[in-house]
Design a protein around this motif. Sequence first.
Motif, PDB file in Angstrom:
ATOM      1  N   MET A  34     -14.399 -35.475   9.796  1.00  0.00           N
ATOM      2  CA  MET A  34     -15.837 -35.568  10.079  1.00  0.00           C
ATOM      3  C   MET A  34     -16.563 -36.054   8.842  1.00  0.00           C
ATOM      4  O   MET A  34     -16.210 -35.681   7.719  1.00  0.00           O
ATOM      5  CB  MET A  34     -16.374 -34.197  10.472  1.00  0.00           C
ATOM      6  CG  MET A  34     -15.721 -33.611  11.707  1.00  0.00           C
ATOM      7  SD  MET A  34     -16.215 -34.477  13.211  1.00  0.00           S
ATOM      8  CE  MET A  34     -17.924 -33.952  13.327  1.00  0.00           C
ATOM      9  N   TRP A  53     -10.554 -32.177   9.326  1.00  0.00           N
ATOM     10  CA  TRP A  53     -10.834 -31.025  10.189  1.00  0.00           C
ATOM     11  C   TRP A  53      -9.816 -29.903  10.000  1.00  0.00           C
ATOM     12  O   TRP A  53     -10.180 -28.737   9.891  1.00  0.00           O
ATOM     13  CB  TRP A  53     -10.853 -31.473  11.648  1.00  0.00           C
ATOM     14  CG  TRP A  53     -11.457 -30.440  12.541  1.00  0.00           C
ATOM     15  CD1 TRP A  53     -10.813 -29.662  13.444  1.00  0.00           C
ATOM     16  CD2 TRP A  53     -12.832 -30.077  12.606  1.00  0.00           C
ATOM     17  NE1 TRP A  53     -11.710 -28.820  14.059  1.00  0.00           N
ATOM     18  CE2 TRP A  53     -12.943 -29.059  13.568  1.00  0.00           C
ATOM     19  CE3 TRP A  53     -13.975 -30.496  11.933  1.00  0.00           C
ATOM     20  CZ2 TRP A  53     -14.157 -28.464  13.885  1.00  0.00           C
ATOM     21  CZ3 TRP A  53     -15.181 -29.907  12.252  1.00  0.00           C
ATOM     22  CH2 TRP A  53     -15.267 -28.903  13.212  1.00  0.00           C
ATOM     23  N   CYS A  96     -24.084 -37.562  11.578  1.00  0.00           N
ATOM     24  CA  CYS A  96     -22.751 -36.978  11.627  1.00  0.00           C
ATOM     25  C   CYS A  96     -21.844 -37.929  12.395  1.00  0.00           C
ATOM     26  O   CYS A  96     -22.294 -38.567  13.365  1.00  0.00           O
ATOM     27  CB  CYS A  96     -22.854 -35.622  12.330  1.00  0.00           C
ATOM     28  SG  CYS A  96     -21.306 -34.831  12.703  1.00  0.00           S
ATOM     29  N   ALA A  98     -17.463 -38.730  13.647  1.00  0.00           N
ATOM     30  CA  ALA A  98     -16.103 -38.227  13.797  1.00  0.00           C
ATOM     31  C   ALA A  98     -15.109 -39.384  13.778  1.00  0.00           C
ATOM     32  O   ALA A  98     -15.348 -40.426  14.410  1.00  0.00           O
ATOM     33  CB  ALA A  98     -15.971 -37.443  15.098  1.00  0.00           C
TER      34      ALA A  98
END
Length: 124
Positions: A34, A53, A96, A98
């Motif tokens: 992330m 993660w 944010c 991923a």
Amino acid sequence: QVQLGESGGGRVQAGGSLRLSCVASGRTLSTWAMGWFRQAPGKEREFVAAITWSAGDTYYADSLMGRLTISRELSKNTVYLQMNSLKPEDTAVYYCAASFGYSDLERPLMYDYWGQGTQVTVSS
């Protein structure tokens, strides 16, 4: 599919602190990394920090190291960005993101999903 939702932005005076949160939902994040990026008006999107993660390895932009801490809470599928000693030049929309991988995490193109962003404004 993964959905990301940021929160915690706002207006703060220079020298203050904020903690941003990013909650992920949908596909499991057990093999993901992330990242946090920011984008100020008229500027390119800029890498801020990233975390893997599962292992929790962290990476920071050199210019921001020392003022930021990225962390994650596995049970809540949440990533945090603690920002201290904020400066007016930190004003930006913070995103944010991923990634499926663990390499080149400072590059926006390595990320597969993005949140909508949260505004951070630092006044002098």
